[in-house]
Design a protein around this motif. Structure first.
Motif, PDB file in Angstrom:
ATOM      1  N   ASP A  30       0.939  -1.275   0.105  1.00  0.00           N
ATOM      2  CA  ASP A  30      -0.080   0.111   0.115  1.00  0.00           C
ATOM      3  C   ASP A  30       0.804   1.320  -0.036  1.00  0.00           C
ATOM      4  OD1 ASP A  30      -2.519   1.039  -0.260  1.00  0.00           O
ATOM      5  OD2 ASP A  30      -2.778   1.517   1.907  1.00  0.00           O
ATOM      6  N   TRP A 131      -9.204   2.412   8.887  1.00  0.00           N
ATOM      7  CA  TRP A 131      -8.055   1.908   8.298  1.00  0.00           C
ATOM      8  C   TRP A 131      -8.395   0.744   7.463  1.00  0.00           C
ATOM      9  CZ3 TRP A 131      -5.296  -2.755   8.051  1.00  0.00           C
ATOM     10  CH2 TRP A 131      -4.081  -2.520   7.188  1.00  0.00           C
ATOM     11  N   ARG A 135      -8.166   0.604   3.478  1.00  0.00           N
ATOM     12  CA  ARG A 135      -7.205  -0.364   2.870  1.00  0.00           C
ATOM     13  C   ARG A 135      -8.036  -1.384   1.972  1.00  0.00           C
ATOM     14  NH1 ARG A 135      -3.982  -2.448   0.442  1.00  0.00           N
ATOM     15  NH2 ARG A 135      -2.192  -3.549   1.026  1.00  0.00           N
TER      16      ARG A 135
END
Length: 166
Positions: A30, A131, A135
């Motif tokens: 990422d 998150w 993600r």
């Protein structure tokens, strides 16, 4: 008759198309991928032709991440033919995290709800939930997930929910 240069231009065009689709971010770590970095550099761009679930591939079921993805050359090489481990950020405070690739595959295959991690307090759980949703938007773009936080046993459980695709 195609030449070496024609083939190379075609591969570079494919790389750029996939990189734009993924926002020039490596699907494994990422982190940003610099388009100016050489494809021969370990942090350079590469196309990862993913099929992490062999049974799904044999049945003709599409992989949850949608085929080819952008990866750093080193991330692509490091994972080889095994299912990669998607790292959890060090700044998040969590306990018993589930492997994210397996969570994404199960949610994609059958939908529903899956507990992903536990946190000591609600603030940490909220940060982890935010998150995870962010993600998963890059890890499995075709999979729409929502996060929930539920108290339990003096801790907070973070779960992801996805509707089963038809």
């Amino acid at each position: 008759m195609p030449t070496y240069l024609d083939d190379r231009q075609s591969r570079m065009s494919q790389l750029e198309d996939i990189a734009r689709q993924d926002g020039w971010r490596c699907w494994v770590c990422d982190e940003p991928v610099d388009p100016a970095t050489s494809v021969n550099d370990s942090r350079g761009p590469s196309v990862d032709s993913r099929t992490t679930n062999a049974r799904s591939a044999k049945k003709g079921t599409p992989d949850f991440a949608g085929g080819e993805r952008l990866a750093h050359r080193s991330c692509n090489t490091k994972k080889g033919a095994v299912t990669p481990v998607i790292p959890w950020p060090a700044h998040l405070i969590l306990m018993d995290p589930a492997p994210l690739i397996a969570v994404a595959e199960r949610l994609d295959r059958k939908g529903g709800r899956e507990v992903v991690v536990r946190c000591a307090d609600r603030a940490d759980a909220r940060q982890v939930a935010d998150w995870l949703v962010d993600r998963f938007s890059r890890l499995a773009p075709a999979l729409q997930v929502d996060a929930s936080i539920d108290p339990g046993g003096g801790q907070f459980v973070v779960a992801l929910t996805a509707a089963r695709r038809r």
